[in-house]
Write an enzyme that holds these catalytic residues in place. Sequence first.
Site, PDB file in Angstrom:
ATOM      1  N   LYS A 198       0.843  -1.205   0.000  1.00  0.00           N
ATOM      2  CA  LYS A 198       0.000   0.000   0.000  1.00  0.00           C
ATOM      3  C   LYS A 198       0.877   1.254   0.000  1.00  0.00           C
ATOM      4  CE  LYS A 198      -3.909  -1.912   2.623  1.00  0.00           C
ATOM      5  NZ  LYS A 198      -4.977  -1.659   1.645  1.00  0.00           N
ATOM      6  N   ARG A 242     -10.209 -11.754   1.977  1.00  0.00           N
ATOM      7  CA  ARG A 242     -11.044 -12.840   1.450  1.00  0.00           C
ATOM      8  C   ARG A 242     -10.297 -14.180   1.506  1.00  0.00           C
ATOM      9  NH1 ARG A 242     -11.656  -9.581  -4.043  1.00  0.00           N
ATOM     10  NH2 ARG A 242     -11.277  -7.920  -2.534  1.00  0.00           N
TER      11      ARG A 242
END
Length: 497
Positions: free
Chosen positions: A273, A347
């Site tokens: 990020k 996920r």
Amino acid sequence: MSLAIQLIAANAFTTPTDAVIVGVFEDSGLTPAASEFDRLSGGAIRRALERGDAAAKLATVTRLTGLVGLPASRLILVGLGKSTALDAAGFIKAVQETAKTLRSGPIRHALSFLGEVAVIGRDPGWLLDQQIVAFAQHGYRYAATKPRKPGEEGLSTLAIAAAAGLDSQRGEAIAEGITLARELGNLPPNLCTPAHLAETALRLAGELPNFRSEILDQAEMEKLGMGALLGVARGSAHPPKLIVMHYRGAGNAAPQVLVGKGITFDTGGISIKPGAAMDEMKYDMCGGAAVFGTLQAVARIGLPLNVIGIVPAVENMPDGNAYRPGDVLSSMSGQTIEVLNTDAEGRLILCDALHYARRFKPERLIDIATLTGACVVALGKHAHGLMSEDEALVAELLAAGDRVHDRAWRLPLWRDYQSQLDSNFADMANIGGKHAGAITSGCFLSRFTHDLRWAHLDIAGTAWDEGRKGGATGRPVGLLVEWLRACAAEAAARPGA
Ligand code: BES
Ligand code: MN
Ligand code: ZN
């Protein structure tokens, strides 16, 4: 809880305190308690309203001081708007504004008569719970790594006038559950590691009735074949933990199972990020924190229900041993996953935790996760994203959120979106391209839960407030406890129960 709650009789107008709290309506004027204090003070409240020093407008809070003839020298007058229009959201807003004004300052003890009003569609027990929750939440201060300054104490006891037969235990349990979720969320990622979350689960098992916790370590997860979860964990020096908490309040009944994303820090991994606001990724375990808070509240209330909480606790770091874009992981379900972005890690840990949940034969299964920035873009910071193909479960969750003003909003999980996850190298890719990112993450999870009564809550926008004054909100503990209460009531009403 640092705020002590006491219940007193509805007409206990002479109880000594630092401040009394009463309501006033625009149309019908002073509430009964406000009238009584107005009489005792020789008309001080009416005079303040007439002079324009106080107002009945919804959520306007005025402090009157130097009063004589009352059990307190201060009176907090709370505007409640039109009596015929006071709904749940309005009441909560008014109570929150009141609690905010008492966060700091000299008032240590207060006595609230706000429970005497009528709120559309709500009973007196609800008004009591909402007051306890709001005052406790405004009294909460993060203190784990920064002690409170003297003078910042605020309220220490709140007495609430309530009808006979009501008790404060349920409201306090909910408030403490929310506080636990906030405290875990706020804790820095060097302290709130997977091991710390596992210890928290073991501590709860020692403190709560009908509660036990199991911790699965890396070797056990390897045996189970949790290749997706373990792929994410590979870059971190902190070994992953699969935390499983059992609250048994209903014998052998099928459980409600909650699965909460517990990424204790999300750097993005090799798909790293940008630096700005990366510190906020300490909140990436807030789904897990909500599972802790909800289970604690449910056990304290003693709901007649079985609830299992599962928290996959993992840190997502870049490293020479980290998983990479292009890797194909083999999940516990047997389905393979091509990793196209290591920042879509939530996920991957959830799909193995959701598959693991099958062994408990859940009656209903909910996952809670700070899953996508796309959900924040779609719904902002007010509503949780709700995704499910189970219409009845959707209705239950939306209604529970409305009742306690911890609201969710549905996004579609239509099949049309599924093809965005197609991969040439595995059963699916872990990202679905730039369109509908919240929905495609839900589609990904649906491939592991298609035959179960399952719903997904994306709390990326709601789990914390941004900026310097921000912090974990404890949402959606309120929604989940309310929903579980409804599940318990439904089970009790079932034929043969
Ligand atoms: N934890 C983040 C989601 C997130 C981002 C929550 C910002 C709150 C604020 C999640 O693991 C993530 O990084 N998601 C990616 C998915 C993408 C790579 C498909 C995202 O939302 O950018
Ligand atoms: Mn991520
Ligand atoms: Zn994440």
